[in-house]
Design an enzyme around this catalytic site. Structure first.
Site: not given
Length: 411
Positions: A141-143
């Site tokens: 998951y790329c914030v």
């Protein structure tokens, strides 16, 4: 962009951080286009050079935004819901799926199950709380962009990294060229926006180049970030256990999560099933650089489907095309879709049995295994380096004794 602080685990942070990135880009645009481009280059040096800066940075930023949108809109890829395997050969198959030739399992031989989705988990599938479903080939998951990176949008993530990196490289080149003239022009000081640009450019060039290099390495070996993290966990745990040997000084550091790197695969063997042990370093899904690279760009990041059935799919011409898709923006959006869509099996439309249909659907999403890994597994079976599934335990002793000297079936 992957290894996030604990703050990023909060839902509000995942919404706020992408907004902060957009606001940060707004300030960088002001500093690059106005403070550097207009007030320095355009007014005191060359109109043409200033225009070239504006055009190049604008192009890079358009690419960044476009691939950011594609990342979010395309999504990571939703795994299908697979009903439980018919491990016990039940006659009532209304809610069951035929057992495939192979599937990854626990030590007892049972397939992995997602309790949230109520589904068999496909290889490298992980349930996402943010999406509330299982993600195909979950990477991370790329914030910073606010979305999950998975099978479907992974190539757009690479494009995003390239053009974001190019944006800061171009900024740093022009900035370093005209900083001295800005300093020498009477004030013996530089525009404070330049200092911020130096800090941001240096930071993001370091982060983005490291991240891009890591993900290109993953593509070469058909790995994911999760795979890499698990391999590193094995090394940390092994190092910790060796340091805590009774004959050595105790390691007082925090105990790492236990990870031995041992995995299991459940395989059809003659008229029964066997469980074979392997490790993460055996890389069962890697087909070599050429095939891995083309599978990403020409086969929707998949190791299965009609594309993989023909040797002609991996020609030099197609390798060149795959590099073109990687380096030239938007080409992948107009490239013929016949190689980009999931191709259904012809038999799927002719089968009357819903039971058999479920297996065909499962096989369309199940990752293929490379020949080297299959040879390794078959060699272990020949050497009787396997055990029986627990659900076949009443027959395990008889099957183990009767298997001696028999030749294993190829998968």
């Amino acid at each position: 962009m992957v290894f996030d602080p604990k703050l990023f685990k909060y839902a509000w942070a995942k919404r706020v951080i992408p907004i902060c990135v957009i606001l940060g880009l707004g300030y960088i645009d002001f500093a690059c286009f106005y403070a550097l481009g207009y007030r320095e280059i355009y007014k005191f040096h060359s109109h043409g050079v200033a225009i070239s800066l504006w055009v190049i940075l604008a192009w890079c930023e358009v690419c960044v935004i476009a691939y950011w949108v594609l990342l979010v809109v395309t999504g990571p890829g939703k795994a299908p819901r697979v009903k439980p395997f018919n491990l016990y050969s039940s006659e009532d198959t209304s809610d069951l799926t035929p057992v495939p030739d192979y599937f990854f399992c626990d030590e007892s031989g049972y397939p992995f199950w997602c309790s949230q989705c109520q589904s068999i988990k496909l290889p490298r599938t992980l349930h996402s709380k943010d999406r509330n479903y299982c993600i195909l080939k979950f990477d991370h998951y790329c914030v910073w962009v606010g979305t999950v990176i998975g099978q479907r949008n992974y190539k757009y993530f690479l494009n995003f990294l390239i053009w974001f990196l190019m944006f800061f490289i171009v900024t740093l080149i022009y900035l370093s060229r005209y900083t001295k003239s800005n300093y020498d022009r009477g004030t013996k000081d530089i525009d404070h926006n330049y200092i911020v640009l130096y800090i941001l450019s240096g930071y993001w060039i370091l982060i983005l180049s490291s991240l891009l290099a890591a993900h290109l390495w993953y593509v070469v070996h058909n790995m994911t970030t999760i795979d890499d993290m698990n391999i590193k966990k094995v090394k940390r745990y092994s190092r910790w256990t060796s340091n805590n040997d009774k004959t050595k000084r105790k390691d007082v550091r925090k105990i790492p999560g236990e990870e031995t790197g041992i995995r299991y695969i459940n395989i059809r063997y003659n008229d029964t099933r066997v469980i074979v042990q392997y490790t993460l370093n055996d890389f069962p899904f890697s087909f070599g650089f050429k095939r891995n690279w083309q599978n990403l760009w020409l086969n929707n990041n998949r190791t299965n489907g009609d594309f993989t059935q023909h040797e002609s799919s991996y020609s030099r011409k197609r390798l060149a095309i795959s590099f073109l898709l990687f380096l030239v923006p938007y080409v992948d959006l107009v490239y013929p879709s016949r190689e980009r869509i999931n191709v259904s099996d012809v038999e799927k439309s002719t089968l009357d049995s819903l039971y058999s249909h479920r297996l065909i659907e499962y096989e369309q999403y199940n990752d293929r295994l490379n020949d080297k890994f299959l040879d390794y597994i078959n060699s272990k079976i020949k050497n009787n380096e396997f055990h029986m599934p627990r659900y076949l335990s009443p027959l395990a002793e008889d099957q183990q004794s009767s298997s001696e000297g028999s030749r294993p079936d190829n998968i």
